[in-house]
Scaffold this motif. Structure first.
Motif, PDB file in Angstrom:
ATOM      1  N   GLY A 163      94.575  41.397  95.996  1.00 33.96           N
ATOM      2  CA  GLY A 163      95.714  40.504  96.139  1.00 33.96           C
ATOM      3  C   GLY A 163      95.983  40.069  97.568  1.00 33.96           C
ATOM      4  O   GLY A 163      97.087  39.599  97.865  1.00 33.96           O
ATOM      5  N   ARG A 164      95.012  40.208  98.466  1.00 33.87           N
ATOM      6  CA  ARG A 164      95.174  39.771  99.854  1.00 33.87           C
ATOM      7  C   ARG A 164      94.731  38.320 100.007  1.00 33.87           C
ATOM      8  O   ARG A 164      93.863  37.839  99.265  1.00 33.87           O
ATOM      9  N   ASP A 165      95.304  37.652 100.983  1.00 35.54           N
ATOM     10  CA  ASP A 165      95.031  36.228 101.198  1.00 35.54           C
ATOM     11  C   ASP A 165      93.623  36.029 101.749  1.00 35.54           C
ATOM     12  O   ASP A 165      93.302  36.508 102.856  1.00 35.54           O
ATOM     13  N   ILE A 166      92.786  35.324 101.007  1.00 38.67           N
ATOM     14  CA  ILE A 166      91.401  35.084 101.433  1.00 38.67           C
ATOM     15  C   ILE A 166      91.358  34.236 102.701  1.00 38.67           C
ATOM     16  O   ILE A 166      90.556  34.489 103.612  1.00 38.67           O
ATOM     17  N   PHE A 167      92.213  33.227 102.797  1.00 39.94           N
ATOM     18  CA  PHE A 167      92.209  32.348 103.969  1.00 39.94           C
ATOM     19  C   PHE A 167      92.478  33.145 105.247  1.00 39.94           C
ATOM     20  O   PHE A 167      91.776  32.983 106.254  1.00 39.94           O
ATOM     21  N   SER A 168      93.461  34.026 105.206  1.00 45.67           N
ATOM     22  CA  SER A 168      93.777  34.837 106.384  1.00 45.67           C
ATOM     23  C   SER A 168      92.638  35.785 106.726  1.00 45.67           C
ATOM     24  O   SER A 168      92.336  36.015 107.907  1.00 45.67           O
ATOM     25  N   ARG A 169      91.982  36.329 105.712  1.00 49.87           N
ATOM     26  CA  ARG A 169      90.886  37.269 105.970  1.00 49.87           C
ATOM     27  C   ARG A 169      89.640  36.570 106.516  1.00 49.87           C
ATOM     28  O   ARG A 169      88.893  37.144 107.292  1.00 49.87           O
ATOM     29  N   ILE A 170      89.422  35.329 106.128  1.00 47.94           N
ATOM     30  CA  ILE A 170      88.310  34.569 106.695  1.00 47.94           C
ATOM     31  C   ILE A 170      88.579  34.275 108.175  1.00 47.94           C
ATOM     32  O   ILE A 170      87.669  34.336 109.010  1.00 47.94           O
ATOM     33  N   ILE A 171      89.822  33.956 108.506  1.00 51.88           N
ATOM     34  CA  ILE A 171      90.165  33.707 109.901  1.00 51.88           C
ATOM     35  C   ILE A 171      89.911  34.958 110.744  1.00 51.88           C
ATOM     36  O   ILE A 171      89.339  34.888 111.833  1.00 51.88           O
ATOM     37  N   LEU A 172      90.336  36.122 110.250  1.00 53.62           N
ATOM     38  CA  LEU A 172      90.089  37.356 110.988  1.00 53.62           C
ATOM     39  C   LEU A 172      88.600  37.693 111.000  1.00 53.62           C
ATOM     40  O   LEU A 172      88.076  38.165 112.008  1.00 53.62           O
ATOM     41  N   GLY A 173      87.915  37.418 109.896  1.00 54.96           N
ATOM     42  CA  GLY A 173      86.480  37.701 109.833  1.00 54.96           C
ATOM     43  C   GLY A 173      85.674  36.920 110.850  1.00 54.96           C
ATOM     44  O   GLY A 173      84.622  37.374 111.305  1.00 54.96           O
ATOM     45  N   ALA A 174      86.173  35.731 111.228  1.00 49.72           N
ATOM     46  CA  ALA A 174      85.471  34.944 112.252  1.00 49.72           C
ATOM     47  C   ALA A 174      85.413  35.696 113.570  1.00 49.72           C
ATOM     48  O   ALA A 174      84.411  35.625 114.299  1.00 49.72           O
ATOM     49  N   ARG A 175      86.477  36.439 113.876  1.00 50.81           N
ATOM     50  CA  ARG A 175      86.491  37.202 115.137  1.00 50.81           C
ATOM     51  C   ARG A 175      85.380  38.234 115.149  1.00 50.81           C
ATOM     52  O   ARG A 175      84.717  38.428 116.165  1.00 50.81           O
ATOM     53  N   GLY A 230      93.213  31.286  97.449  1.00 56.12           N
ATOM     54  CA  GLY A 230      93.424  32.325  96.457  1.00 56.12           C
ATOM     55  C   GLY A 230      93.515  33.700  97.095  1.00 56.12           C
ATOM     56  O   GLY A 230      93.604  33.842  98.314  1.00 56.12           O
ATOM     57  N   SER A 231      93.497  34.718  96.247  1.00 54.98           N
ATOM     58  CA  SER A 231      93.582  36.100  96.717  1.00 54.98           C
ATOM     59  C   SER A 231      92.342  36.875  96.309  1.00 54.98           C
ATOM     60  O   SER A 231      91.570  36.447  95.442  1.00 54.98           O
ATOM     61  N   ASP A 232      92.153  38.035  96.934  1.00 52.07           N
ATOM     62  CA  ASP A 232      90.946  38.816  96.680  1.00 52.07           C
ATOM     63  C   ASP A 232      91.206  39.888  95.628  1.00 52.07           C
ATOM     64  O   ASP A 232      92.199  39.849  94.898  1.00 52.07           O
ATOM     65  N   ALA A 246      97.284  32.809 111.465  1.00 46.81           N
ATOM     66  CA  ALA A 246      97.005  33.098 110.057  1.00 46.81           C
ATOM     67  C   ALA A 246      98.314  33.197 109.278  1.00 46.81           C
ATOM     68  O   ALA A 246      99.308  33.743 109.783  1.00 46.81           O
ATOM     69  N   PRO A 247      98.357  32.669 108.067  1.00 46.47           N
ATOM     70  CA  PRO A 247      99.604  32.709 107.284  1.00 46.47           C
ATOM     71  C   PRO A 247     100.105  34.119 107.011  1.00 46.47           C
ATOM     72  O   PRO A 247     101.315  34.353 106.962  1.00 46.47           O
ATOM     73  N   TYR A 248      99.178  35.053 106.804  1.00 50.35           N
ATOM     74  CA  TYR A 248      99.549  36.430 106.488  1.00 50.35           C
ATOM     75  C   TYR A 248      98.695  37.380 107.321  1.00 50.35           C
ATOM     76  O   TYR A 248      97.611  37.011 107.784  1.00 50.35           O
ATOM     77  N   ALA A 249      99.186  38.582 107.472  1.00 52.14           N
ATOM     78  CA  ALA A 249      98.346  39.615 108.068  1.00 52.14           C
ATOM     79  C   ALA A 249      97.184  39.906 107.128  1.00 52.14           C
ATOM     80  O   ALA A 249      97.366  39.923 105.908  1.00 52.14           O
ATOM     81  N   PRO A 250      95.987  40.113 107.671  1.00 50.32           N
ATOM     82  CA  PRO A 250      94.807  40.238 106.804  1.00 50.32           C
ATOM     83  C   PRO A 250      94.896  41.371 105.789  1.00 50.32           C
ATOM     84  O   PRO A 250      94.298  41.291 104.722  1.00 50.32           O
TER      85      PRO A 250
END
Length: 279
Positions: free
Chosen positions: A67-79, A62-64, A39-43
């Protein structure tokens, strides 16, 4: 004419649609297992001082609202979404199938009592039961896994028992019982091999149901709790920004839809042929 991949030795025939669906499922499984490492950033990192920031080279979705990275949070959310759902469906189907085959093979009072207990549990609406139990016990990963497994065990039991009852009347089971085979042998060597195909299809369907129920609980605030988040939680967190930051809401919705639709398509396009031992 549609092309298909045939594996006659294993009794499998997969269409192009099934292959595509399996690739999507493998993709999300891989993201759930190793995705957070890439992931590009920590969730939880705030990487944009403008909440609901737009898509950019640094923020692919984009960000939520913080201001957190949505892409990184989706990757963690998959887990969380894939992991919790997979653990729950395995627990539910193992328990339900084992109990259903045992009830069909043993019969009598054991079958009657077990069926009535699970029928009573099955009569409770799943989402209402989940809301009440999570509100009473509290939400955590182990609680969600066990709760979702309990909710879907009765349905798995009824399905497996119906298959096992029909199989239990076949001649090969009668012959095995006549030669003195015990109940565990009948279950493992006579009944299970002849119902495994429908059972696997049922497991896939219940996985879809569990993903949707987990996402619904998270959307209501009773699923995975902050700072962790599954895909349903991401929708809930960012629903207020739908009008001006659509990717923050649409992206996790697409993730849920792609996973559940792919599992359904794979089930429809991957018939597992079990040799009829009665012939």
């Amino acid at each position: 004419m549609s092309r298909s991949l045939s594996l006659p030795r294993f009794g499998l025939r997969m269409s192009a649609t099934g292959i595509l669906a399996s690739l999507v499922i493998l993709f999300w499984a891989g993201v759930a297992i190793v995705g957070p490492r890439f992931a590009p950033y920590a969730p939880g990192d705030i990487v944009d001082f403008d909440f609901y920031g737009p898509i950019s080279d640094q923020l692919w979705l984009g960000s939520d609202y913080l201001g957190r990275d949505i892409f990184s949070r989706i990757i963690l959310g998959a887990r969380y979404t894939v992991g919790i759902s997979f653990a729950s469906v395995c627990m539910a189907c193992f328990t339900g199938v084992a109990a259903g085959m045992s009830a069909a093979a043993i019969g009598g009072w054991f079958d009657t009592i077990l069926s009535r207990i699970l029928d009573a549990l099955n009569s409770i609406p799943s989402k209402l039961f989940g809301l009440v139990m999570v509100a009473a016990i509290g939400s955590s990963i182990p609680v969600l896994i066990v709760l979702l497994a309990v909710i879907y065990t009765p349905g798995s039991y009824r399905f497996a028992r119906a298959l096992a009852v029909n199989c239990n009347t076949m001649d090969f089971v009668t012959v095995a019982r006549a030669r003195g085979e015990k109940t565990p042998y009948l279950i493992l060597h006579e009944i299970l091999p002849n119902i495994i195909g429908p059972v696997l299809a049922d497991l896939g369907m219940r996985f879809v149901f569990i993903v949707l129920l987990l996402s619904g609980l998270s959307f209501l605030g009773l699923g995975v709790q902050p700072p962790d988040a599954d895909w349903g939680s991401l929708v809930k967190e960012n629903i207020g920004g739908l009008s001006f930051a659509a990717p923050a809401v649409i992206a996790p919705c697409i993730a849920i839809a792609s996973l559940t639709i792919s599992v359904n398509l794979l089930i429809d396009n991957l018939p597992i042929k079990i040799r009829d031992r009665a012939s």
